[in-house]
Design a protein around this motif. Structure first.
Motif, PDB file in Angstrom:
ATOM      1  N   ASP A 164      16.332  26.510 -17.509  1.00 41.42           N
ATOM      2  CA  ASP A 164      15.225  25.567 -17.684  1.00 41.42           C
ATOM      3  C   ASP A 164      14.922  24.858 -16.380  1.00 41.42           C
ATOM      4  O   ASP A 164      15.773  24.157 -15.829  1.00 41.42           O
ATOM      5  N   GLU A 165      13.682  25.010 -15.905  1.00 39.28           N
ATOM      6  CA  GLU A 165      13.288  24.384 -14.630  1.00 39.28           C
ATOM      7  C   GLU A 165      11.974  23.600 -14.757  1.00 39.28           C
ATOM      8  O   GLU A 165      10.998  23.872 -14.044  1.00 39.28           O
ATOM      9  N   PRO A 166      11.919  22.595 -15.631  1.00 39.28           N
ATOM     10  CA  PRO A 166      10.681  21.824 -15.745  1.00 39.28           C
ATOM     11  C   PRO A 166      10.326  21.028 -14.499  1.00 39.28           C
ATOM     12  O   PRO A 166       9.166  20.666 -14.304  1.00 39.28           O
ATOM     13  N   ALA A 167      11.317  20.746 -13.633  1.00 36.93           N
ATOM     14  CA  ALA A 167      11.050  19.948 -12.428  1.00 36.93           C
ATOM     15  C   ALA A 167      10.733  20.799 -11.205  1.00 36.93           C
ATOM     16  O   ALA A 167      10.408  20.244 -10.152  1.00 36.93           O
ATOM     17  N   LEU A 168      10.779  22.102 -11.322  1.00 35.04           N
ATOM     18  CA  LEU A 168      10.626  22.961 -10.142  1.00 35.04           C
ATOM     19  C   LEU A 168       9.275  22.760  -9.470  1.00 35.04           C
ATOM     20  O   LEU A 168       9.190  22.695  -8.235  1.00 35.04           O
ATOM     21  N   GLY A 169       8.208  22.670 -10.248  1.00 38.79           N
ATOM     22  CA  GLY A 169       6.888  22.481  -9.656  1.00 38.79           C
ATOM     23  C   GLY A 169       6.805  21.198  -8.848  1.00 38.79           C
ATOM     24  O   GLY A 169       6.246  21.170  -7.743  1.00 38.79           O
ATOM     25  N   ALA A 170       7.377  20.109  -9.388  1.00 40.35           N
ATOM     26  CA  ALA A 170       7.363  18.830  -8.675  1.00 40.35           C
ATOM     27  C   ALA A 170       8.230  18.887  -7.422  1.00 40.35           C
ATOM     28  O   ALA A 170       7.910  18.271  -6.399  1.00 40.35           O
ATOM     29  N   VAL A 171       9.328  19.633  -7.477  1.00 39.23           N
ATOM     30  CA  VAL A 171      10.230  19.749  -6.324  1.00 39.23           C
ATOM     31  C   VAL A 171       9.520  20.424  -5.150  1.00 39.23           C
ATOM     32  O   VAL A 171       9.568  19.937  -4.018  1.00 39.23           O
ATOM     33  N   VAL A 172       8.858  21.532  -5.400  1.00 35.41           N
ATOM     34  CA  VAL A 172       8.222  22.264  -4.293  1.00 35.41           C
ATOM     35  C   VAL A 172       6.925  21.593  -3.833  1.00 35.41           C
ATOM     36  O   VAL A 172       6.465  21.835  -2.712  1.00 35.41           O
ATOM     37  N   ALA A 173       6.364  20.727  -4.693  1.00 36.42           N
ATOM     38  CA  ALA A 173       5.135  20.028  -4.317  1.00 36.42           C
ATOM     39  C   ALA A 173       5.401  18.652  -3.719  1.00 36.42           C
ATOM     40  O   ALA A 173       4.463  17.946  -3.346  1.00 36.42           O
ATOM     41  N   GLY A 174       6.678  18.263  -3.622  1.00 37.56           N
ATOM     42  CA  GLY A 174       7.007  16.955  -3.080  1.00 37.56           C
ATOM     43  C   GLY A 174       6.559  15.812  -3.969  1.00 37.56           C
ATOM     44  O   GLY A 174       6.116  14.768  -3.481  1.00 37.56           O
ATOM     45  N   GLN A 175       6.706  15.970  -5.273  1.00 35.46           N
ATOM     46  CA  GLN A 175       6.226  14.976  -6.226  1.00 35.46           C
ATOM     47  C   GLN A 175       7.345  14.267  -6.991  1.00 35.46           C
ATOM     48  O   GLN A 175       7.065  13.519  -7.929  1.00 35.46           O
ATOM     49  N   VAL A 176       8.604  14.482  -6.614  1.00 31.77           N
ATOM     50  CA  VAL A 176       9.711  13.810  -7.296  1.00 31.77           C
ATOM     51  C   VAL A 176       9.880  12.411  -6.713  1.00 31.77           C
ATOM     52  O   VAL A 176      10.081  12.262  -5.501  1.00 31.77           O
ATOM     53  N   PRO A 177       9.814  11.350  -7.541  1.00 35.91           N
ATOM     54  CA  PRO A 177       9.901   9.986  -7.007  1.00 35.91           C
ATOM     55  C   PRO A 177      11.271   9.690  -6.394  1.00 35.91           C
ATOM     56  O   PRO A 177      12.301  10.203  -6.835  1.00 35.91           O
ATOM     57  N   THR A 178      11.284   8.841  -5.375  1.00 33.31           N
ATOM     58  CA  THR A 178      12.537   8.344  -4.817  1.00 33.31           C
ATOM     59  C   THR A 178      13.112   7.271  -5.746  1.00 33.31           C
ATOM     60  O   THR A 178      12.475   6.874  -6.720  1.00 33.31           O
ATOM     61  N   ALA A 179      14.313   6.802  -5.438  1.00 33.32           N
ATOM     62  CA  ALA A 179      14.972   5.827  -6.302  1.00 33.32           C
ATOM     63  C   ALA A 179      14.148   4.548  -6.445  1.00 33.32           C
ATOM     64  O   ALA A 179      14.121   3.928  -7.510  1.00 33.32           O
ATOM     65  N   SER A 180      13.446   4.154  -5.386  1.00 36.22           N
ATOM     66  CA  SER A 180      12.648   2.928  -5.440  1.00 36.22           C
ATOM     67  C   SER A 180      11.404   3.094  -6.304  1.00 36.22           C
ATOM     68  O   SER A 180      10.851   2.119  -6.807  1.00 36.22           O
ATOM     69  N   CYS A 216       7.752  24.509 -19.172  1.00 33.55           N
ATOM     70  CA  CYS A 216       6.498  24.217 -19.863  1.00 33.55           C
ATOM     71  C   CYS A 216       5.718  23.162 -19.089  1.00 33.55           C
ATOM     72  O   CYS A 216       4.828  22.509 -19.633  1.00 33.55           O
ATOM     73  N   ALA A 217       6.051  22.987 -17.800  1.00 31.50           N
ATOM     74  CA  ALA A 217       5.365  22.026 -16.945  1.00 31.50           C
ATOM     75  C   ALA A 217       4.309  22.728 -16.096  1.00 31.50           C
ATOM     76  O   ALA A 217       4.503  23.868 -15.669  1.00 31.50           O
ATOM     77  N   PRO A 218       3.192  22.055 -15.843  1.00 30.53           N
ATOM     78  CA  PRO A 218       2.177  22.658 -14.956  1.00 30.53           C
ATOM     79  C   PRO A 218       2.677  22.708 -13.523  1.00 30.53           C
ATOM     80  O   PRO A 218       3.565  21.953 -13.125  1.00 30.53           O
ATOM     81  N   GLY A 219       2.102  23.604 -12.747  1.00 37.11           N
ATOM     82  CA  GLY A 219       2.429  23.690 -11.333  1.00 37.11           C
ATOM     83  C   GLY A 219       3.691  24.451 -11.007  1.00 37.11           C
ATOM     84  O   GLY A 219       4.111  24.469  -9.844  1.00 37.11           O
ATOM     85  N   THR A 220       4.311  25.086 -11.990  1.00 36.19           N
ATOM     86  CA  THR A 220       5.517  25.883 -11.712  1.00 36.19           C
ATOM     87  C   THR A 220       5.140  27.071 -10.832  1.00 36.19           C
ATOM     88  O   THR A 220       4.195  27.796 -11.141  1.00 36.19           O
ATOM     89  N   PRO A 221       5.857  27.307  -9.740  1.00 38.33           N
ATOM     90  CA  PRO A 221       5.523  28.428  -8.845  1.00 38.33           C
ATOM     91  C   PRO A 221       6.064  29.755  -9.400  1.00 38.33           C
ATOM     92  O   PRO A 221       7.114  30.249  -8.979  1.00 38.33           O
ATOM     93  N   LEU A 237       1.556  28.859 -22.502  1.00 38.61           N
ATOM     94  CA  LEU A 237       0.345  29.526 -22.022  1.00 38.61           C
ATOM     95  C   LEU A 237      -0.740  28.538 -21.611  1.00 38.61           C
ATOM     96  O   LEU A 237      -1.578  28.853 -20.761  1.00 38.61           O
ATOM     97  N   ASP A 238      -0.730  27.339 -22.205  1.00 42.39           N
ATOM     98  CA  ASP A 238      -1.782  26.367 -21.914  1.00 42.39           C
ATOM     99  C   ASP A 238      -1.745  25.862 -20.478  1.00 42.39           C
ATOM    100  O   ASP A 238      -2.751  25.345 -19.987  1.00 42.39           O
ATOM    101  N   VAL A 239      -0.609  25.954 -19.805  1.00 50.81           N
ATOM    102  CA  VAL A 239      -0.508  25.379 -18.461  1.00 50.81           C
ATOM    103  C   VAL A 239      -0.471  26.448 -17.367  1.00 50.81           C
ATOM    104  O   VAL A 239      -0.302  26.117 -16.192  1.00 50.81           O
ATOM    105  N   LEU A 240      -0.654  27.703 -17.729  1.00 49.31           N
ATOM    106  CA  LEU A 240      -0.673  28.755 -16.712  1.00 49.31           C
ATOM    107  C   LEU A 240      -2.020  28.780 -16.004  1.00 49.31           C
ATOM    108  O   LEU A 240      -3.071  28.763 -16.641  1.00 49.31           O
ATOM    109  N   GLY A 241      -1.977  28.840 -14.666  1.00 47.15           N
ATOM    110  CA  GLY A 241      -3.203  28.942 -13.885  1.00 47.15           C
ATOM    111  C   GLY A 241      -3.619  30.378 -13.690  1.00 47.15           C
ATOM    112  O   GLY A 241      -2.877  31.317 -14.029  1.00 47.15           O
ATOM    113  N   PRO A 242      -4.803  30.608 -13.109  1.00 48.67           N
ATOM    114  CA  PRO A 242      -5.288  31.987 -12.896  1.00 48.67           C
ATOM    115  C   PRO A 242      -4.322  32.852 -12.098  1.00 48.67           C
ATOM    116  O   PRO A 242      -4.103  34.016 -12.425  1.00 48.67           O
TER     117      PRO A 242
END
Length: 329
Positions: A164-180, A216-221, A237-242
């Motif tokens: 399970d990698e729901p955070a993978l898209g955010a990781v590669v896009a630099g979208q994971v928040p810092t502790a602050s 099931c997260a959008p932006g998964t590479p 299927l709802d979050v898959l891009g072209p």
């Protein structure tokens, strides 16, 4: 033959709910049952806690800010490991006469890196060495975990490990928040993102299993995921891009598997019919230029995501709709 399976989680808050989920899954998903997760029992049973229960050689504890790596395992980490063993005892008890394929789930290396803190705070994701160590410890833990499952349920001839990698898209896009919460962790280079996944995939294969990756997260590479050697992709299927559609088509054409999330995972205002869901999958295959008869045995039908947030009544109906849609196909 198209199969139906679940993403993993089911509603409930007690160990009795987990036992009932095991019985239900074995009865309603006979072609590809899965080890149910009941995260409503608390953080030790949720995705990150369960992932840390599988990790080998690293200790953790639950802090006010969440899970953190530590020198020695805290009470919550020990509880997570105990609960995992207890859940597998239940699966072993009820699946003694089962023969065929079976699926289990584990949090992936990048989702763990994005949700677990280093000993001195901030996410493991922020430290190159720490995230490498966590990924390698997860890979070793997956080997041990799968060996344990093979020993417990001897009739299984095909173990699928869903990473399970729901955070993978955010990781590669630099979208994971810092502790602050005011900043974002830097994006991870694609070669490193791929390498850490590959370690886990190789561990599954080395242990005699078959690795799928789910999100099931959008932006998964998905093109990156498909290049790691995985045997299957699993997505809403709802979050898959072209561009993702081409990746899924290539995976199916190469004889690998695709699990298609088409059944709502939370209670809908109006429940879709199995005929409508079947037509949707057929239209999707037609759009990709794929022959349903040629790729049908490589397809699985699932809810769009885990069912932990659904009512018990809808979770049961969603599983049954998945099974009926698979039979229709």
């Amino acid at each position: 033959m198209t199969r139906a399976t679940g993403v993993g989680s089911m509603p409930g808050t007690t160990d009795a709910d987990h036992a009932e989920a095991v019985r239900f899954v074995l009865g309603e998903l006979p072609d590809l049952p899965h080890v149910p997760e009941v995260p409503g029992r608390g953080v030790a049973a949720a995705m990150t806690g369960r992932g840390l229960a599988v990790v080998e050689g690293l200790a953790a504890d639950l802090q006010p800010a969440g899970w953190r790596l530590t020198d020695t395992s805290g009470v919550d980490h020990r509880r997570a490991r105990s609960l995992l063993a207890q859940d597998l005892d239940t699966v072993e008890e009820h699946a003694q006469d089962y023969a065929g394929a079976f699926k289990t789930q584990v949090a992936g290396p990048w989702t763990l890196a994005a949700t677990v803190e280093k000993p001195r705070g901030d996410k493991v994701l922020s430290d190159h060495g720490a995230r490498r160590e966590l990924a390698q410890a997860l890979a070793e833990g997956v080997r041990v975990h799968l060996a344990d499952l093979r020993r417990r349920v001897r009739g299984v001839d095909r173990w699928i490990v869903q990473v399970d990698e729901p955070a993978l898209g955010a990781v590669v896009a630099g979208q994971v928040p810092t502790a602050s919460g005011y900043g974002r962790h830097r994006s991870v280079d694609l070669p490193e993102a791929s390498a850490h996944l590959e370690w886990v995939v190789e561990a599954v294969v080395d242990a005699g299993g078959e690795a799928w990756v789910h999100s099931c997260a959008p932006g998964t590479p998905w093109s990156l995921v498909a290049g790691t050697g995985v045997a299957g992709l699993s997505a809403d299927l709802d979050v898959l891009g072209p561009g993702d559609l081409d990746t899924f088509a290539e995976v199916l054409e190469s004889g690998r598997s695709a699990a298609l999330g088409v059944v709502p995972s939370t209670d809908p205002a109006t429940a879709p019919s199995d005929a409508r869901l079947t037509e949707r999958v057929q239209r999707w295959l037609d759009m990709l230029g794929l022959d349903p008869e040629a790729v049908g045995e490589h397809l699985a039908v699932t809810p769009t995501c885990g069912l932990a947030g659904a009512s018990p009544a809808w979770a049961s109906q969603a599983v049954r709709l998945s099974a009926t849609t698979a039979r229709n196909l």
